[in-house]
Design a protein around this motif. Structure first.
Motif, PDB file in Angstrom:
ATOM      1  N   ALA A  28      36.662  29.309  50.691  1.00 37.94           N
ATOM      2  CA  ALA A  28      37.332  28.501  49.669  1.00 37.94           C
ATOM      3  C   ALA A  28      36.465  28.341  48.426  1.00 37.94           C
ATOM      4  CB  ALA A  28      37.690  27.131  50.247  1.00 37.94           C
ATOM      5  N   TYR A  29      35.162  28.155  48.626  1.00 39.22           N
ATOM      6  CA  TYR A  29      34.283  27.914  47.481  1.00 39.22           C
ATOM      7  C   TYR A  29      34.102  29.161  46.631  1.00 39.22           C
ATOM      8  CZ  TYR A  29      30.238  26.464  44.752  1.00 39.22           C
ATOM      9  OH  TYR A  29      29.391  26.170  43.710  1.00 39.22           O
ATOM     10  N   PHE A  30      33.885  30.303  47.275  1.00 42.03           N
ATOM     11  CA  PHE A  30      33.585  31.515  46.525  1.00 42.03           C
ATOM     12  C   PHE A  30      34.829  32.272  46.063  1.00 42.03           C
ATOM     13  CE2 PHE A  30      29.516  30.907  48.756  1.00 42.03           C
ATOM     14  CZ  PHE A  30      28.646  31.023  47.684  1.00 42.03           C
ATOM     15  N   LEU A  31      35.940  32.133  46.778  1.00 43.10           N
ATOM     16  CA  LEU A  31      37.154  32.853  46.395  1.00 43.10           C
ATOM     17  C   LEU A  31      38.168  31.968  45.682  1.00 43.10           C
ATOM     18  CD1 LEU A  31      37.888  35.171  49.474  1.00 43.10           C
ATOM     19  CD2 LEU A  31      36.624  35.696  47.375  1.00 43.10           C
ATOM     20  N   GLY A  32      38.349  30.745  46.191  1.00 41.92           N
ATOM     21  CA  GLY A  32      39.406  29.897  45.656  1.00 41.92           C
ATOM     22  C   GLY A  32      39.024  29.089  44.438  1.00 41.92           C
ATOM     23  N   GLU A  33      37.835  28.491  44.436  1.00 42.36           N
ATOM     24  CA  GLU A  33      37.464  27.573  43.360  1.00 42.36           C
ATOM     25  C   GLU A  33      37.389  28.229  41.982  1.00 42.36           C
ATOM     26  OE1 GLU A  33      37.181  24.180  43.305  1.00 42.36           O
ATOM     27  OE2 GLU A  33      38.170  24.496  45.225  1.00 42.36           O
ATOM     28  N   PRO A  34      36.863  29.450  41.840  1.00 42.72           N
ATOM     29  CA  PRO A  34      36.891  30.065  40.505  1.00 42.72           C
ATOM     30  C   PRO A  34      38.304  30.236  39.963  1.00 42.72           C
ATOM     31  CG  PRO A  34      35.342  31.216  41.938  1.00 42.72           C
ATOM     32  CD  PRO A  34      36.107  30.279  42.812  1.00 42.72           C
ATOM     33  N   LEU A  35      39.260  30.494  40.837  1.00 42.50           N
ATOM     34  CA  LEU A  35      40.649  30.657  40.404  1.00 42.50           C
ATOM     35  C   LEU A  35      41.265  29.312  40.045  1.00 42.50           C
ATOM     36  CD1 LEU A  35      41.657  33.270  43.108  1.00 42.50           C
ATOM     37  CD2 LEU A  35      41.108  33.708  40.715  1.00 42.50           C
ATOM     38  N   VAL A  36      40.871  28.256  40.751  1.00 41.09           N
ATOM     39  CA  VAL A  36      41.330  26.912  40.390  1.00 41.09           C
ATOM     40  C   VAL A  36      40.837  26.555  38.994  1.00 41.09           C
ATOM     41  CG1 VAL A  36      41.145  24.451  40.953  1.00 41.09           C
ATOM     42  CG2 VAL A  36      41.508  26.124  42.777  1.00 41.09           C
ATOM     43  N   ASP A  37      39.583  26.891  38.699  1.00 38.63           N
ATOM     44  CA  ASP A  37      39.040  26.618  37.365  1.00 38.63           C
ATOM     45  C   ASP A  37      39.837  27.367  36.289  1.00 38.63           C
ATOM     46  OD1 ASP A  37      37.063  24.937  38.325  1.00 38.63           O
ATOM     47  OD2 ASP A  37      35.601  26.551  38.571  1.00 38.63           O
ATOM     48  N   LYS A  38      40.197  28.604  36.567  1.00 37.97           N
ATOM     49  CA  LYS A  38      40.986  29.367  35.600  1.00 37.97           C
ATOM     50  C   LYS A  38      42.361  28.741  35.396  1.00 37.97           C
ATOM     51  CE  LYS A  38      38.780  33.868  36.355  1.00 37.97           C
ATOM     52  NZ  LYS A  38      38.987  35.281  36.762  1.00 37.97           N
ATOM     53  N   ALA A  39      42.961  28.271  36.480  1.00 39.31           N
ATOM     54  CA  ALA A  39      44.285  27.644  36.374  1.00 39.31           C
ATOM     55  C   ALA A  39      44.203  26.335  35.596  1.00 39.31           C
ATOM     56  CB  ALA A  39      44.855  27.401  37.773  1.00 39.31           C
ATOM     57  N   ILE A  40      43.141  25.564  35.813  1.00 45.86           N
ATOM     58  CA  ILE A  40      42.957  24.318  35.066  1.00 45.86           C
ATOM     59  C   ILE A  40      42.750  24.619  33.586  1.00 45.86           C
ATOM     60  CG2 ILE A  40      41.413  22.361  34.731  1.00 45.86           C
ATOM     61  CD1 ILE A  40      40.981  22.309  37.746  1.00 45.86           C
ATOM     62  N   GLY A  41      41.977  25.678  33.298  1.00 42.73           N
ATOM     63  CA  GLY A  41      41.792  26.086  31.908  1.00 42.73           C
ATOM     64  C   GLY A  41      43.105  26.451  31.243  1.00 42.73           C
ATOM     65  N   PHE A  42      43.962  27.164  31.959  1.00 41.49           N
ATOM     66  CA  PHE A  42      45.285  27.517  31.427  1.00 41.49           C
ATOM     67  C   PHE A  42      46.106  26.258  31.169  1.00 41.49           C
ATOM     68  CE2 PHE A  42      49.795  28.158  32.318  1.00 41.49           C
ATOM     69  CZ  PHE A  42      50.112  29.169  31.413  1.00 41.49           C
ATOM     70  N   GLU A  43      46.026  25.290  32.087  1.00 43.00           N
ATOM     71  CA  GLU A  43      46.778  24.044  31.940  1.00 43.00           C
ATOM     72  C   GLU A  43      46.323  23.277  30.707  1.00 43.00           C
ATOM     73  OE1 GLU A  43      48.359  20.690  35.080  1.00 43.00           O
ATOM     74  OE2 GLU A  43      46.254  21.280  35.178  1.00 43.00           O
ATOM     75  N   GLU A  44      45.022  23.242  30.482  1.00 37.37           N
ATOM     76  CA  GLU A  44      44.506  22.533  29.315  1.00 37.37           C
ATOM     77  C   GLU A  44      44.930  23.213  28.013  1.00 37.37           C
ATOM     78  OE1 GLU A  44      40.355  22.451  30.060  1.00 37.37           O
ATOM     79  OE2 GLU A  44      40.464  20.709  31.431  1.00 37.37           O
ATOM     80  N   VAL A  45      44.910  24.535  28.012  1.00 44.47           N
ATOM     81  CA  VAL A  45      45.349  25.267  26.817  1.00 44.47           C
ATOM     82  C   VAL A  45      46.817  24.974  26.528  1.00 44.47           C
ATOM     83  CG1 VAL A  45      45.807  27.570  25.899  1.00 44.47           C
ATOM     84  CG2 VAL A  45      43.632  27.092  27.027  1.00 44.47           C
ATOM     85  N   GLN A  46      47.641  24.964  27.570  1.00 41.93           N
ATOM     86  CA  GLN A  46      49.063  24.672  27.385  1.00 41.93           C
ATOM     87  C   GLN A  46      49.281  23.256  26.886  1.00 41.93           C
ATOM     88  OE1 GLN A  46      50.092  27.961  27.480  1.00 41.93           O
ATOM     89  NE2 GLN A  46      51.969  27.037  28.246  1.00 41.93           N
TER      90      GLN A  46
END
Length: 255
Positions: A28-46
């Motif tokens: 979860a830490y090495f595979l999932g969390e970087p993708l969560v960060d990218k999704a949060i970044g997309f949410e903030e941009v929107q």
């Protein structure tokens, strides 16, 4: 099975769940969390693009969520599900065929992974932040739980059907019929249950796909790790290794 054996298996199940949780945490830490960060970044941009410039105060920082928060959640989940799986194992042992304790643990883990996670995942896959309407979270949660409960009940029913047909059809054909019946009813459920598709049109498809794969990888690691660890612990408890001749001789020598 006496109460002492059940208690020992329960403790071993929780320990195996904790060990499996550690393995799942790494995934979860090495595979999932970087993708969560990218999704949060997309949410903030929107949010900025639509005029949402106000910054909400975080009660828990993102760094804490992705480390201590993630570890606490995954490890507690591993211990809890390990205990529940151990109790299910106590019921299934000897009732699903002439398997060794280790093989029974692996079979139970594989079937549970399929019924509890994979089947509901195929209908309602995991989504990262920024995917999903907040107003429909209750409906989406209800549909997912309904799909999971239906999958588990049908898996139990298919197992009972296979055991009932085995004397007449033989183990192989009874298993084929039971699996086919399970797949047929699940297919009907997939067709009639509502479809949920709230992915924004401009959300990166690669991020979504990789996030779902990481969620699946985490669950596979959790259940496979539990099956292997608990199977070994259960085998040693229920089928203890006989003492060797050397051990018997050393025990017979007075101290």
């Amino acid at each position: 099975m006496n109460s002492a054996t059940v208690r020992n298996l329960l403790v071993r199940g929780m320990l195996a769940g904790l060990g499996a949780g550690v393995l799942a945490l790494v995934v979860a830490y090495f595979l999932g969390e970087p993708l969560v960060d990218k999704a949060i970044g997309f949410e903030e941009v929107q949010a900025h693009a639509h005029g949402g410039h106000e910054h909400e105060v975080e009660l828990v920082s993102r760094s804490l969520q992705s480390t201590a928060g993630l570890a606490t959640g995954v490890l507690l989940y591993g211990v809890a599900f390990g205990g529940i799986a151990a109790l299910a194992y106590c019921f299934a042992l000897g009732r699903v065929g002439r398997f060794t304790p280790r093989a029974t643990a692996l079979l139970l883990s594989g079937c549970a992974l399929l019924a509890v996670y994979v089947v509901p995942f195929l209908k309602y896959p995991a989504n990262p932040p920024a995917v999903g309407n907040g107003d429909t979270i209750g409906k989406r949660t209800t549909l997912y739980v309904l799909m999971m409960a239906l999958s588990v009940l049908l898996a139990v029913a298919a197992t009972l059907l296979g055991k009932r047909l085995a004397p007449a059809l033989g183990t192989w054909y009874a298993t084929v019929v039971a699996v086919a019946a399970f797949a047929l009813v699940i297919g009907v459920a997939f067709a009639f249950l509502p479809v949920v598709n709230e992915v924004p049109a401009d959300f990166p498809a690669t991020v979504l796909w990789r996030f779902r794969l990481s969620a699946l990888a985490m669950q596979v690691t959790l259940w496979a790790g539990f099956g292997l660890l608990f199977g070994e612990l259960a085998e040693r408890l229920l089928n203890p290794r006989p003492a060797t001749a050397a051990e018997n001789r050393s025990a017979a020598v007075p101290g």
